[in-house]
Enzyme design. Structure first.
Site, PDB file in Angstrom:
ATOM      1  N   TYR A  55       0.808  -1.214   0.000  1.00 17.86           N
ATOM      2  CA  TYR A  55       0.000   0.000   0.000  1.00 17.86           C
ATOM      3  C   TYR A  55       0.845   1.270   0.000  1.00 17.86           C
ATOM      4  O   TYR A  55       0.398   2.325  -0.416  1.00 17.86           O
ATOM      5  CB  TYR A  55      -0.858   0.065   1.267  1.00 17.86           C
ATOM      6  CG  TYR A  55      -1.858  -1.028   1.451  1.00 17.86           C
ATOM      7  CD1 TYR A  55      -2.895  -1.222   0.549  1.00 17.86           C
ATOM      8  CD2 TYR A  55      -1.808  -1.859   2.568  1.00 17.86           C
ATOM      9  CE1 TYR A  55      -3.836  -2.217   0.745  1.00 17.86           C
ATOM     10  CE2 TYR A  55      -2.751  -2.849   2.776  1.00 17.86           C
ATOM     11  CZ  TYR A  55      -3.767  -3.029   1.862  1.00 17.86           C
ATOM     12  OH  TYR A  55      -4.705  -4.007   2.061  1.00 17.86           O
ATOM     13  N   THR A  85      -2.795  -6.459  -6.652  1.00 13.76           N
ATOM     14  CA  THR A  85      -2.679  -5.413  -5.642  1.00 13.76           C
ATOM     15  C   THR A  85      -3.003  -5.960  -4.262  1.00 13.76           C
ATOM     16  O   THR A  85      -3.682  -6.982  -4.112  1.00 13.76           O
ATOM     17  CB  THR A  85      -3.637  -4.250  -5.918  1.00 13.76           C
ATOM     18  OG1 THR A  85      -4.981  -4.645  -5.593  1.00 13.76           O
ATOM     19  CG2 THR A  85      -3.571  -3.791  -7.356  1.00 13.76           C
ATOM     20  N   ASP A  86      -2.545  -5.247  -3.251  1.00 12.58           N
ATOM     21  CA  ASP A  86      -3.006  -5.541  -1.900  1.00 12.58           C
ATOM     22  C   ASP A  86      -4.486  -5.182  -1.806  1.00 12.58           C
ATOM     23  O   ASP A  86      -5.044  -4.517  -2.681  1.00 12.58           O
ATOM     24  CB  ASP A  86      -2.175  -4.770  -0.869  1.00 12.58           C
ATOM     25  CG  ASP A  86      -2.023  -5.533   0.434  1.00 12.58           C
ATOM     26  OD1 ASP A  86      -2.952  -6.283   0.797  1.00 12.58           O
ATOM     27  OD2 ASP A  86      -0.985  -5.369   1.108  1.00 12.58           O
ATOM     28  N   TRP A  87      -5.126  -5.596  -0.734  1.00  8.54           N
ATOM     29  CA  TRP A  87      -6.577  -5.571  -0.647  1.00  8.54           C
ATOM     30  C   TRP A  87      -7.134  -4.161  -0.415  1.00  8.54           C
ATOM     31  O   TRP A  87      -6.673  -3.424   0.445  1.00  8.54           O
ATOM     32  CB  TRP A  87      -7.022  -6.491   0.488  1.00  8.54           C
ATOM     33  CG  TRP A  87      -7.323  -7.915   0.111  1.00  8.54           C
ATOM     34  CD1 TRP A  87      -8.359  -8.656   0.580  1.00  8.54           C
ATOM     35  CD2 TRP A  87      -6.625  -8.782  -0.799  1.00  8.54           C
ATOM     36  NE1 TRP A  87      -8.343  -9.929   0.014  1.00  8.54           N
ATOM     37  CE2 TRP A  87      -7.302 -10.026  -0.829  1.00  8.54           C
ATOM     38  CE3 TRP A  87      -5.504  -8.621  -1.603  1.00  8.54           C
ATOM     39  CZ2 TRP A  87      -6.883 -11.095  -1.605  1.00  8.54           C
ATOM     40  CZ3 TRP A  87      -5.081  -9.687  -2.383  1.00  8.54           C
ATOM     41  CH2 TRP A  87      -5.767 -10.902  -2.387  1.00  8.54           C
TER      42      TRP A  87
END
Length: 581
Positions: free
Chosen positions: A264, A300-302
């Protein structure tokens, strides 16, 4: 039979045949890696009140065309296998029958942060990654990852949302327990073994795909705050060691890792654009794809696109540096940056609209869908590996030899910082805190009052600050020092009776007074009470060495540079410290 359904044809030919048959909506569905829950009996969730996940399983698979899911929660092996088969049947009944790829956060240790991983439950219990680093044995890491692979395969998990190979360079950062510590060289060696254990020499029907995270290294967080939250979004490099944090990722790519997750964080004060790494073209395309040669899936991260409700609390999308953009504009920027898939999101209609408007060419979406489909074919999900056997799952998960190997690794990972009277002998009178008295009774006579004890055994956790909302409270952040009142109570016990103190290090605790006054001090990274007592009584050998230094004070922590490992002044114990016992 269409060509993509024919297992005798080359994978590339099958991918192109299937891609040519897909509608824009079906393509868009592949670009989302969302979350699912299951009912305790192994049936899919077909009704929801929206408090945890807004859509039901049939809505996500049949209506929105998603085929990549991360399972939340801890469940029995047989039930997970049944559930996996049920959702595969749902997917098989769709127009093209594209199978589901099921993923999971780590499930083989002792963590209690459900935002990042799950306790072992039915699976074999091993030390956290920090504990594997404390042993420092690539062969042990390979055996661990191979065990994870076999247990995951039996219930249908085909993607591991790990290993996490950030360097533990900022002592306050909450995510260190999932790392291999502060040493870039050791982390590089261990990730190679980890990827090989999960995937084998190449991705195939017996593999679990490794999604390595968090590119390009999430450790250098300003003030140690985590970028899940707005006050932790800045990632900084005051020591100029950006390249050091890339070393483990180079090793992971060389080992053939199938997937990569950018973090992020929003880099500040570098030549990179000051936007979160999932939106950062210079990082994803320029560095990861072009410079380092990564050809796999980038997920991607969440939660980068849409705001969400987590545990009943509102949380803004982690669109750091692009907060002002609309959801569609964020998605377009991430695709332009080079990502293939959006973690924790479920809005394929946004991608359909971007293609319809011409903002994102369908050919660009095709590039990502090719990568995602290719992995499904390589893993055998279109063929013999679509379903699993619940009976076999029940026999495999937590199998006796796997459990024994995990228990042995727990003992090896324990790190003796000071040994004093160790090993203990005979059957002394023991006063215990945060230790199961029934377990301790196998080693000595358990007494209720420290005044009547020969020794005390005290288990502690790394201190942290309480945070205002429930989700953030799971990420143990802030001060590493024991509050004055708690420290006084601990020191009082140490003065009353010779005490063996064991500190669970999820981060580097500040404990100079405890180190000075404890009869013996041991560090653990996830270990049972009997593992600790076996070592304390000389029934097992501890081999651990500190995977990071233990600072002397919070003043020293605050003065250290976030990107420089082991940078605090005059640590109580240096990186690599540990006594043989």
């Amino acid at each position: 039979m269409h060509p993509y359904q024919d297992p005798t044809r080359p994978v590339g030919e099958r991918v192109e045949d299937l891609l040519a048959r897909m509608t824009p909506e079906e393509k868009a569905g592949q670009l989302f890696h969302s979350m699912l829950m299951m009912n305790p009996d192994g049936t899919p969730v077909t009704a929801t009140d929206g408090s945890m996940l807004p859509l039901t399983t049939p809505e996500l698979i049949a209506d929105r065309g998603l085929t990549h899911f991360n399972l939340l929660g801890t469940h029995g092996a047989r039930e997970m296998a049944r559930w996996h088969n049920a959702i595969q049947e749902m997917a098989a009944s769709t127009r093209l029958g594209i199978p589901v790829s099921l993923s999971t956060d780590p499930r083989h240790a002792f963590t209690d942060n459900v935002g990042t991983s799950f306790g072992s439950g039915a699976f074999s219990a091993w030390p956290e990654a920090l504990g594997l680093a404390a042993v420092g044995d690539p062969e042990l890491v390979f055996r661990f990852a191979d065990t994870v692979r076999r247990e995951y395969l039996s219930v249908g998990f085909r993607t591991a949302l790990h290993p996490q190979i950030d360097l533990a360079s900022e002592p306050r950062w909450s995510r260190q327990s999932g790392t291999f510590g502060s040493d870039a060289k050791l982390t590089a060696e261990l990730v190679e073994a980890y990827v090989r254990g999960l995937q084998g020499d190449r991705l195939g029907t017996e593999s679990v795909a490794a999604m390595v995270k968090h590119f390009p290294g999430g450790g250098p967080q300003k003030d140690g705050e985590d970028p899940h939250f707005p006050h932790g979004k800045e990632q900084v490099y005051p020591g100029g060691l950006r390249e050091l944090h890339l070393e483990p990722f180079k090793a992971a790519i060389a080992a053939g890792c199938s997937q990569m997750m950018p973090y992020y964080g929003q880099p500040v004060g570098t030549d990179w654009e000051e936007v979160g790494f999932g939106f950062n073209k210079g990082v994803v395309t320029g560095l990861l794809r072009e410079e380092l040669g990564f050809t796999g899936v980038v997920c991607t991260d969440w939660g980068l696109l849409t705001d969400a409700v987590i545990f009943g609390e509102a949380h803004e999308a982690r669109a750091w540096g692009v907060e002002h953009l609309s959801v569609a504009e964020r998605a377009a920027k991430a695709l332009d940056a080079g990502v293939d898939q959006f973690g924790g999101e479920q809005c394929p209609e946004v991608i359909v609209e971007l293609m319809a408007s011409g903002r994102i060419p369908e050919a660009r979406v095709d590039d990502s869908v090719r990568r995602l489909l290719r992995e499904k074919f390589l893993l055998g999900l279109f063929d013999e590996r679509r379903y699993v056997d619940p009976d076999e799952a029940a026999e495999t998960v937590g199998r006796a030899d796997f459990t024994a190997a995990g228990a042995a690794a727990q003992r090896r990972s324990l790190t003796v910082l000071t040994d004093g009277p160790l090993p203990l002998t005979g059957r002394p009178r023991l006063y215990v805190e945060n230790v199961d008295p029934a377990v301790a009774a196998a080693y000595g006579e358990v007494v209720a009052d420290p005044a009547g004890a020969d020794f005390a055994v005290l288990r502690l956790r790394t201190p942290y600050e309480e945070r205002p909302n429930l989700f953030e409270s799971l990420f143990h952040s802030g001060s590493l020092a024991f509050p004055a009142e708690e420290l006084d109570r601990i020191l009082g016990l140490l003065a009353a009776v010779p005490t063996v103190v064991c500190v669970n290090l999820e981060r580097p605790a500040v404990l100079p007074e405890i180190a000075e006054r404890a009869a013996a001090l041991i560090a653990d990274y996830g270990a049972s009470d009997d593992a600790l007592l076996d070592v304390a009584f000389g029934r097992a050998s501890a081999e651990g060495r500190l995977p990071f230094e233990l600072p002397r004070s919070m003043t020293a922590v605050e003065a250290s540079r976030p990107d420089v490992p082991n940078d605090t002044a005059d640590p109580v114990f240096p990186h690599g410290h540990g006594l043989a016992l």
